[in-house]
Design a protein around this motif. Sequence first.
Motif, PDB file in Angstrom:
ATOM      1  N   ARG A 175       0.829  -1.198   0.000  1.00 24.49           N
ATOM      2  CA  ARG A 175       0.000   0.000   0.000  1.00 24.49           C
ATOM      3  C   ARG A 175       0.870   1.257   0.000  1.00 24.49           C
ATOM      4  NH1 ARG A 175      -4.652   1.673   4.394  1.00 24.49           N
ATOM      5  NH2 ARG A 175      -5.732  -0.139   3.515  1.00 24.49           N
ATOM      6  N   TYR A 176       1.931   1.254   0.785  1.00 21.36           N
ATOM      7  CA  TYR A 176       2.802   2.420   0.867  1.00 21.36           C
ATOM      8  C   TYR A 176       3.619   2.596  -0.414  1.00 21.36           C
ATOM      9  CZ  TYR A 176       1.565   1.848   5.777  1.00 21.36           C
ATOM     10  OH  TYR A 176       0.871   1.699   6.961  1.00 21.36           O
ATOM     11  N   VAL A 177       4.039   1.480  -0.991  1.00 17.49           N
ATOM     12  CA  VAL A 177       4.736   1.545  -2.276  1.00 17.49           C
ATOM     13  C   VAL A 177       3.849   2.213  -3.319  1.00 17.49           C
ATOM     14  CG1 VAL A 177       5.660   0.180  -4.197  1.00 17.49           C
ATOM     15  CG2 VAL A 177       6.211  -0.455  -1.845  1.00 17.49           C
ATOM     16  N   LEU A 178       2.613   1.750  -3.418  1.00 16.13           N
ATOM     17  CA  LEU A 178       1.702   2.300  -4.418  1.00 16.13           C
ATOM     18  C   LEU A 178       1.431   3.779  -4.172  1.00 16.13           C
ATOM     19  CD1 LEU A 178      -0.770  -0.700  -4.728  1.00 16.13           C
ATOM     20  CD2 LEU A 178       0.885   0.049  -6.446  1.00 16.13           C
ATOM     21  N   TRP A 179       1.286   4.178  -2.896  1.00 13.82           N
ATOM     22  CA  TRP A 179       1.022   5.590  -2.614  1.00 13.82           C
ATOM     23  C   TRP A 179       2.190   6.451  -3.079  1.00 13.82           C
ATOM     24  CZ3 TRP A 179       3.242   9.690  -0.190  1.00 13.82           C
ATOM     25  CH2 TRP A 179       2.432  10.816  -0.009  1.00 13.82           C
ATOM     26  N   ILE A 180       3.415   6.039  -2.767  1.00  8.25           N
ATOM     27  CA  ILE A 180       4.592   6.829  -3.154  1.00  8.25           C
ATOM     28  C   ILE A 180       4.683   6.954  -4.664  1.00  8.25           C
ATOM     29  CG2 ILE A 180       7.123   6.827  -3.197  1.00  8.25           C
ATOM     30  CD1 ILE A 180       7.005   5.525  -0.384  1.00  8.25           C
ATOM     31  N   VAL A 181       4.526   5.847  -5.371  1.00 12.13           N
ATOM     32  CA  VAL A 181       4.687   5.873  -6.827  1.00 12.13           C
ATOM     33  C   VAL A 181       3.575   6.694  -7.469  1.00 12.13           C
ATOM     34  CG1 VAL A 181       4.913   4.474  -8.901  1.00 12.13           C
ATOM     35  CG2 VAL A 181       5.875   3.651  -6.763  1.00 12.13           C
ATOM     36  N   GLN A 191       3.971  10.080  -9.517  1.00  6.83           N
ATOM     37  CA  GLN A 191       3.422  10.140 -10.868  1.00  6.83           C
ATOM     38  C   GLN A 191       2.585  11.402 -11.065  1.00  6.83           C
ATOM     39  OE1 GLN A 191      -0.071   7.849 -13.120  1.00  6.83           O
ATOM     40  NE2 GLN A 191       1.578   6.436 -12.518  1.00  6.83           N
ATOM     41  N   ARG A 192       1.801  11.762 -10.067  1.00  2.86           N
ATOM     42  CA  ARG A 192       0.990  12.978 -10.156  1.00  2.86           C
ATOM     43  C   ARG A 192       1.876  14.208 -10.357  1.00  2.86           C
ATOM     44  NH1 ARG A 192      -0.414  17.042  -6.961  1.00  2.86           N
ATOM     45  NH2 ARG A 192       0.766  16.222  -5.183  1.00  2.86           N
ATOM     46  N   LEU A 193       2.987  14.267  -9.658  1.00  9.26           N
ATOM     47  CA  LEU A 193       3.900  15.401  -9.800  1.00  9.26           C
ATOM     48  C   LEU A 193       4.586  15.399 -11.166  1.00  9.26           C
ATOM     49  CD1 LEU A 193       5.512  15.157  -6.257  1.00  9.26           C
ATOM     50  CD2 LEU A 193       3.950  16.951  -7.028  1.00  9.26           C
ATOM     51  N   LEU A 194       4.977  14.222 -11.637  1.00  7.34           N
ATOM     52  CA  LEU A 194       5.676  14.126 -12.925  1.00  7.34           C
ATOM     53  C   LEU A 194       4.768  14.493 -14.085  1.00  7.34           C
ATOM     54  CD1 LEU A 194       7.619  10.808 -12.256  1.00  7.34           C
ATOM     55  CD2 LEU A 194       8.612  13.096 -12.384  1.00  7.34           C
ATOM     56  N   LYS A 195       3.496  14.159 -13.990  1.00  3.81           N
ATOM     57  CA  LYS A 195       2.554  14.466 -15.066  1.00  3.81           C
ATOM     58  C   LYS A 195       2.482  15.966 -15.354  1.00  3.81           C
ATOM     59  CE  LYS A 195      -0.816  10.679 -14.691  1.00  3.81           C
ATOM     60  NZ  LYS A 195      -2.224  10.363 -14.361  1.00  3.81           N
ATOM     61  N   GLU A 217      14.237  -0.432  -4.354  1.00  4.67           N
ATOM     62  CA  GLU A 217      14.649   0.426  -3.249  1.00  4.67           C
ATOM     63  C   GLU A 217      15.226   1.750  -3.760  1.00  4.67           C
ATOM     64  OE1 GLU A 217      14.354  -3.686  -1.649  1.00  4.67           O
ATOM     65  OE2 GLU A 217      15.123  -2.788  -3.487  1.00  4.67           O
ATOM     66  N   VAL A 218      16.032   1.689  -4.830  1.00  5.30           N
ATOM     67  CA  VAL A 218      16.552   2.925  -5.428  1.00  5.30           C
ATOM     68  C   VAL A 218      15.407   3.793  -5.922  1.00  5.30           C
ATOM     69  CG1 VAL A 218      17.800   3.849  -7.428  1.00  5.30           C
ATOM     70  CG2 VAL A 218      18.822   2.022  -6.061  1.00  5.30           C
ATOM     71  N   MET A 219      14.473   3.186  -6.622  1.00  8.81           N
ATOM     72  CA  MET A 219      13.374   3.959  -7.202  1.00  8.81           C
ATOM     73  C   MET A 219      12.499   4.570  -6.121  1.00  8.81           C
ATOM     74  SD  MET A 219      12.827   4.501 -10.407  1.00  8.81           S
ATOM     75  CE  MET A 219      12.378   6.219 -10.252  1.00  8.81           C
ATOM     76  N   LEU A 220      12.194   3.810  -5.077  1.00  8.20           N
ATOM     77  CA  LEU A 220      11.360   4.340  -3.998  1.00  8.20           C
ATOM     78  C   LEU A 220      12.082   5.458  -3.238  1.00  8.20           C
ATOM     79  CD1 LEU A 220       9.751   1.083  -2.598  1.00  8.20           C
ATOM     80  CD2 LEU A 220       8.591   2.927  -3.816  1.00  8.20           C
ATOM     81  N   GLU A 276       3.098  -2.618 -13.152  1.00  6.26           N
ATOM     82  CA  GLU A 276       2.457  -1.750 -14.134  1.00  6.26           C
ATOM     83  C   GLU A 276       2.418  -0.299 -13.676  1.00  6.26           C
ATOM     84  OE1 GLU A 276       1.371  -2.329 -17.362  1.00  6.26           O
ATOM     85  OE2 GLU A 276       2.664  -4.033 -16.921  1.00  6.26           O
ATOM     86  N   VAL A 277       2.235  -0.070 -12.384  1.00  5.14           N
ATOM     87  CA  VAL A 277       2.203   1.309 -11.883  1.00  5.14           C
ATOM     88  C   VAL A 277       3.581   1.956 -12.043  1.00  5.14           C
ATOM     89  CG1 VAL A 277       1.811   2.766  -9.863  1.00  5.14           C
ATOM     90  CG2 VAL A 277       0.290   0.847 -10.329  1.00  5.14           C
ATOM     91  N   PHE A 278       4.636   1.221 -11.754  1.00  7.22           N
ATOM     92  CA  PHE A 278       5.984   1.742 -12.007  1.00  7.22           C
ATOM     93  C   PHE A 278       6.166   2.037 -13.499  1.00  7.22           C
ATOM     94  CE2 PHE A 278       7.527   0.029  -7.857  1.00  7.22           C
ATOM     95  CZ  PHE A 278       8.296   1.110  -7.460  1.00  7.22           C
TER      96      PHE A 278
END
Length: 476
Positions: free
Chosen positions: A183-189, A193-197, A257-260, A305-307
């Motif tokens: 759940r926390y992984v998905l929230w961070i990504v 994503q919202r900021l990158l868009k 871990e790097v990506m998060l 897929e979210v990543f």
Amino acid sequence: MTGLTLADHEVSEASKQIAEDHKNRANEAFKAKHYQEAVDAYTAAIDANPRNAVYLSNRAFANLRLENLGSALADASAAIELDPTYAKAYYRRGDAAFALAHFKDALAEAEKQLKRARFEEALSQPDNDVPVSDTIVLDDVAIDSSYCGPALPTDENGAYFINLEFIESMLEAFKRGQTLHRRYVLWIVLEAQRLLKALPSLVHVDVPAGSHITVCGDTHGQFFDLLRIFQLGGAPSEANPYLFNGDFVDRGSWSMEVMLTLLAHKCLCPGAMHLTRGNHEAKSMNLIYGFYGEVREKCGPTAVEVFRETFCWLPLGYVLRDTVLVLHGGLFSDDGVRLDELAAIQRYREPPEAGHMCEMLWSDPKDTPGREPNKRGVGIAFGPDVTRAFLQDNGLSLLVRSHEVKDEGYEVAHDGYCITIFSAPNYCDQMGNKGAFIRFKGEDMVPAFTQFEAAPHPDVKPMKYAASMMNGMFGM
């Protein structure tokens, strides 16, 4: 060793001995992990005796280590033409084709020579029309009572937010080999994503006098070396911003871990963390080189897929203080390309096989003038005249790119107008290179380099989650 073929008598005994001497020197360089030196020495051997398939096959292997995949494919094919019975050349050709993402050719080669077809099912899966990210309901992702890792804080309304304390606890958990709850992984990504868009494909970042920015190259899942960067350069903050120039994932076995870590810092302070897309932020590369398998094992297929969808929103380049262009790969097959063209690229897609977006991710500099096909088999190789003309056309003073291992962690080329920066020391635990990063001060935007050695890490091999064919290619 395979025998000589095709008109052996045309090569004198003296030339054969010279070639063997060069080959022996090349073999020693290869053992010492000096792969470019090995390529040069094998080339000298081939020049002296072009009838020996071993030299071509060995040069193909050295080119594979340098990720000069197009050159490796050509060398292996030439070796097979010289000696169709030489088994190692078929292995090299299959490895190069597979690594180039020529999946059908690679699978055919594997079935014929190696009896492998690990990715046939995965590669046949169609993409979804509706982004998976848009279907995520975090409340539906239950947190088991047994979970004892870091937890995102919540505000008075129960909404998640991120703070430095959470990031610090997350990093400590990663060091101990723990993972975040899904759940926390998905929230961070999704938050990243919202900021990158909201960003354009080419982002302008001001670096005022009295401030600075640090530019890092490839990190490739080497989490403990990422921590070394922050140890040397300071933690990311508004006053200490970083730009990581692509290839965050694959090969190293802590890519998630790097990506998060990078995305969490983006969420905490968007101006402290800038991220460029690299050629490894792509589905085809992730399927082969490990990120797909790693995320699937650690967090499940939905997170994969979210990543992937988030990668498609990463900007393709940055302009620092209107003087320095930072992009992952390099320049273009045509003259007169303007920054506004790059800013207008529709980047939400998997990388194409040609065109400006492809070249920004894949091209490499070369020492001689002009342009030629890239040794990787993708993008182009561009000379110093191309760099000077592009910078002059766009009112820039410097090109900074990554994408290539450098023994010292960086290389200044093209009369000082093109810098390669690479931040994964002892790449894949076998290259022996240093890592480096650049710091630009706003007063003059002159690059200052910091080099560093690889950090100790737990005994987890690189390429742990990669396709078995690629593990074989790198001897792991």
